[in-house]
Design a protein around this motif. Sequence first.
Motif, mmCIF file in Angstrom:
data_model
loop_
_atom_site.group_PDB
_atom_site.id
_atom_site.type_symbol
_atom_site.label_atom_id
_atom_site.label_comp_id
_atom_site.label_asym_id
_atom_site.label_seq_id
_atom_site.Cartn_x
_atom_site.Cartn_y
_atom_site.Cartn_z
ATOM 1 N N GLN A 1 0.857 -1.184 0.000
ATOM 2 C CA GLN A 1 0.000 0.000 0.000
ATOM 3 C C GLN A 1 0.897 1.239 0.000
ATOM 4 O OE1 GLN A 1 -3.387 -0.060 -0.031
ATOM 5 N NE2 GLN A 1 -3.302 -2.310 -0.161
ATOM 6 N N GLU A 2 0.315 2.376 -0.040
ATOM 7 C CA GLU A 2 1.119 3.593 0.021
ATOM 8 C C GLU A 2 1.457 3.902 1.467
ATOM 9 O OE1 GLU A 2 -0.796 6.587 -2.384
ATOM 10 O OE2 GLU A 2 0.184 5.703 -4.132
ATOM 11 N N LEU A 3 2.216 3.020 2.030
ATOM 12 C CA LEU A 3 2.541 3.036 3.442
ATOM 13 C C LEU A 3 3.959 2.545 3.629
ATOM 14 C CD1 LEU A 3 -0.386 0.971 4.971
ATOM 15 C CD2 LEU A 3 0.044 3.391 5.392
ATOM 16 N N GLN A 4 4.583 2.988 4.699
ATOM 17 C CA GLN A 4 5.810 2.326 5.118
ATOM 18 C C GLN A 4 5.466 1.478 6.339
ATOM 19 O OE1 GLN A 4 8.993 4.266 7.458
ATOM 20 N NE2 GLN A 4 10.249 3.995 5.623
ATOM 21 N N VAL A 5 5.803 0.204 6.301
ATOM 22 C CA VAL A 5 5.505 -0.675 7.430
ATOM 23 C C VAL A 5 6.812 -1.094 8.098
ATOM 24 C CG1 VAL A 5 4.497 -2.871 8.152
ATOM 25 C CG2 VAL A 5 3.400 -1.541 6.352
ATOM 26 N N VAL A 6 6.868 -0.913 9.408
ATOM 27 C CA VAL A 6 8.037 -1.350 10.173
ATOM 28 C C VAL A 6 7.579 -2.389 11.196
ATOM 29 C CG1 VAL A 6 9.916 -0.662 11.696
ATOM 30 C CG2 VAL A 6 9.115 0.915 9.915
ATOM 31 N N LEU A 7 8.128 -3.589 11.083
ATOM 32 C CA LEU A 7 7.805 -4.648 12.044
ATOM 33 C C LEU A 7 8.973 -4.800 13.008
ATOM 34 C CD1 LEU A 7 6.024 -7.067 13.001
ATOM 35 C CD2 LEU A 7 7.232 -8.465 11.317
#
Lengths: 437, 437
Positions: free
Chosen positions: A30-36
Motif C-alpha cells: 500500500q502507500e505506506l511504510q511498514v516497520v515490524l
Amino acid sequence: MNIPQTSFPRVIIVGGGFAGLAAARALENQELQVVLIDKHNYHTFQPLLYQVATGGLEPDSIAFPLRKRFNDIENFYFRLAKVTGINAEKQIVETTIGNLEYDELILATGSTTNFFGNTNIQKYAMEMKSVPQALNIRSLVLENFEEALLVTDLEKRRALMNFVIVGGGPTGVELAGALAEMKKGILPKDYPDLDIREMKINLIQSSGELLKGMSEASSEKSEDFLIKLGVDVWKNLRVLDYDGETVTTNSEDHFKAQTVIWAAGVKGAAVNGLAEECVIERANRFKVDEYNKIIGYDNIYAIGDVACMETKDYESGHPMMAQPAIQQGRLLGKNIIAKLKKKKQKPFKYKDKGSMATIGRNKAVVDLPKWKFQGFFAWFVWMFVHLFSLIGFRNKAVVFMNWVYNYIRFDRETRLIIRPYKKKNKYSFKEQENGNY
Amino acid sequence: MNIPQTSFPRVIIVGGGFAGLAAARALENQELQVVLIDKHNYHTFQPLLYQVATGGLEPDSIAFPLRKRFNDIENFYFRLAKVTGINAEKQIVETTIGNLEYDELILATGSTTNFFGNTNIQKYAMEMKSVPQALNIRSLVLENFEEALLVTDLEKRRALMNFVIVGGGPTGVELAGALAEMKKGILPKDYPDLDIREMKINLIQSSGELLKGMSEASSEKSEDFLIKLGVDVWKNLRVLDYDGETVTTNSEDHFKAQTVIWAAGVKGAAVNGLAEECVIERANRFKVDEYNKIIGYDNIYAIGDVACMETKDYESGHPMMAQPAIQQGRLLGKNIIAKLKKKKQKPFKYKDKGSMATIGRNKAVVDLPKWKFQGFFAWFVWMFVHLFSLIGFRNKAVVFMNWVYNYIRFDRETRLIIRPYKKKNKYSFKEQENGNY
C-alpha cells in the motif's frame, strides 16, 4: 534505527506473532511504510511448542524467519529489537536499538506467563511461551532422567521422575498427554534400568474442569484420554507455592517434584508508556474499542492477546488464542488502509471457528460451532489444521514428515540435550558451560 | 554410576563419535558389559556442522540420540558424563558423576580446536566442533547483519559484514563456500538496505594450497570454485592474533572483522591420568600400536582423532577424519572380542576410501583412490555419501528434504537466532538474557 523517512505514512507493528503478521500482511503493497519490530527474528508457531518440549519436533520446524516472510514487499522494514516504551505525545516508539516515530502504531506484543506474583514459582517452575523455553523443558526432562539413573535414594529419584503441570488449559492438557506418550513409548526403552512406574505426570487444575471454554463433552473426554494415558488429573486443586522441591496446594496434597511446568495463566505483555487507564491491571491487556483502537488514543492500536475488547459476548475480551489475533490483525490492517483513504472502517466481530486440543495418538477433541467430536477423526482434523496453519512449505514438510515417522514408529527422535538447562533447584546435575558445552 | 557388576568383563568406551559408535556396535551382543560415556546425549554428525552454522540444516537433523542407537542391546549402558581422569593402576575411569572400574578401556574422545596457545584468538574467535558452537556461529552471522543495518559508520559496518575464516582445510573451505552462497542468494533478499558488496568472506590459509592432503586437482579446483563464489582466498598468510576487532597476520594485510572462525587446527582431546610418555605433546594424541593399544598399557586403547598410530604410510598418524575413526573402532571391537576369546588379533591397516569436500551448489571435489573428479557429479556423490552416512532414517529424511528444498528454492530457511550469541567483542548488540530470551 536507520529507517528512511518517506512521504508515506509509517505504520509500526510491534510483535511478529499471529496478530502482528496478519496485520503486516494486510498492509502489504500500500502507500505506506511498514516497520515490524520483534525481539526474535522468527515467528513462533506457539500451538506446537509442546511437541518441541517433548522431543517430537525440532524447534526450527515451528519457527519461520520473519525477514523471509516479507522478502519481496516494498517499503517494508524489519528490526530485531525489544520495545521498551512509547511516547504517545511525540509519537515515538522507544526500543533497545533507538527510537522511531510512527504515524500509526499497532501493538501486537502477545502475552507472557502469569505467575500471579508468586516469585518462588517464577524462579523454580518452567514456562513454555517461546522456543528457547520449550527447549529448556526438553533438556530438563531428559537431564532429570539421566540423573534419576544415578540416584539410589528413592525419594530423590521419584522427585526427578515426578512431573507437575499446573493448569488444565490446552497447553497443560497437550503437554501432559505428550509426556504420557513419552512415558509409554520412549522412556522405558531409553532407560530400561529405571522403573517407569516411578514416573508420575500430574496435571493440576484449580477449577472443576479441564479445557475451560471448550464444551463439556470435550472437557470430559480429554480427562478421560489423559487418565487412560496414565496422567494423574487433579481438579479443584490450587497450587500455592513451589520451593524447588515441593509443590504445596490448598489441600493436604503436595508433590515432591523436580519439574514443575507452569501453564496456569497468561497475561498480556502490555508495553510501558501509555496512560494507566487504558491498561486492565489484572490482565495487563490494553482496553480497545471495536476497531482495536486503544481507549484514549487516536492512532495506537492493540491486537491479539494484548488487546482486550469488552463486548456483549466476550465480557472480559476475546480468548487469548490464535484465531482472534489473526482476525483482529487482518481487519485492523484493512481499517488502517481505509482510514488513510478516508473510507469507512468496519468494527470487529469475532467469528468463532471453534477450538481443539490434542491429547495423544488418535486422541483429540474438537469443538466446531455446530459440531463437537472427539477421538481419531478429531485428531486427524487437529493435525490437518495445524499443518495447514504453519507458515512456509519447508516447515510444513518437515513437520509432516516427523508426524508420519512418529506415528508409524511410535517414536520421538529429537530427544536431545543440545544446551543443558541450568537448574535453579537443588539436585543440580551439572553446570551449563558458557553455552558452548 | 549405578551400573551393575556382572560376571562379564566390562568395556568402557569414552566418546560417542564415529570411533566410539563403531566400537560399541562391534561389541554388541557379546558376553560383555559395554558402558558408553559421552558428555552429550547424542552423536554429532560433524561433517555437516557447517550447514547448521549457515542456516541450511536444523541442528536436530545431524544429531542422533545415543540411547536410541542402543535401545535393544543387552548389557549396554549409556551414561551422560564428562570423563575427568583415569586411574590405570586401579583400572578406574573418573567422571563428573563418579568412578567406574573397567576391564578394557577405549578412549574415543575425539579432538578439540587447537588455538596453538593463543588465548586472544581462543577468546574472540568462533569454533565449530559441536552443535552448540555451530548454532553460535549461525546466531552471530545473523546478529551481525541485524546490527550492520543500524550502523552508519562505514568502518564499523564493514567490520560487521567482514568474515574471516582461518584454515583452508575441509571445514574452512566448506564453511567459506556456504557463507558465499548465503551472500549470493539469501542475505541480499533479507537485507535489501545493505550493500551486499560490503560483505567480505576471507579464507586464510598459512600454506600454499587449500585442502592439504587432497590431490592437487582438488586443491586447485576448490580454490577456483571459491573465487567464483566471491570468496577472497589468502594463501601463504599466517594469522598472528585477533583482539576482537582486528586480525593481524605475518604480512601487512590485516582484517577488521567482527566474525573470525578458527578452523586452522585441531588437537586430540587426550584424557588426563595416563603416563606422560604415551601422549604426543604437540598433537595431544595418544601413541598407539597397530592394535590401537596405548603404548605402555595392556587394556587401554585409543581410537579415532585422539589416537596417533605412527606407520610407514602415515608417519604422524592417520588423518583426523571419520573414516580412520570408524575403521579403527570397528576393528578394535572385534579385537577385544578376540582377546577375550583368546583368539588372534588383527593389526590395523587403514583402507583409504578417499576424501571429498563440497564448496557449493553443484560444486564439490572428490578424490577416490583411483579416480579424482570435480564439479556437479562430485557434488552429487558428496551428497549421496553424506546422506547415506547419517544415522537414523528420520535424520536422513529431514536432511534430504532440506537439500531438495534448498536446491530447488535457492534457499536456507533455518536462519533463526534461537539463542543469541553473547559476543565477547566490542560491538555487542545486546545481552543474552538468561538463556530465556
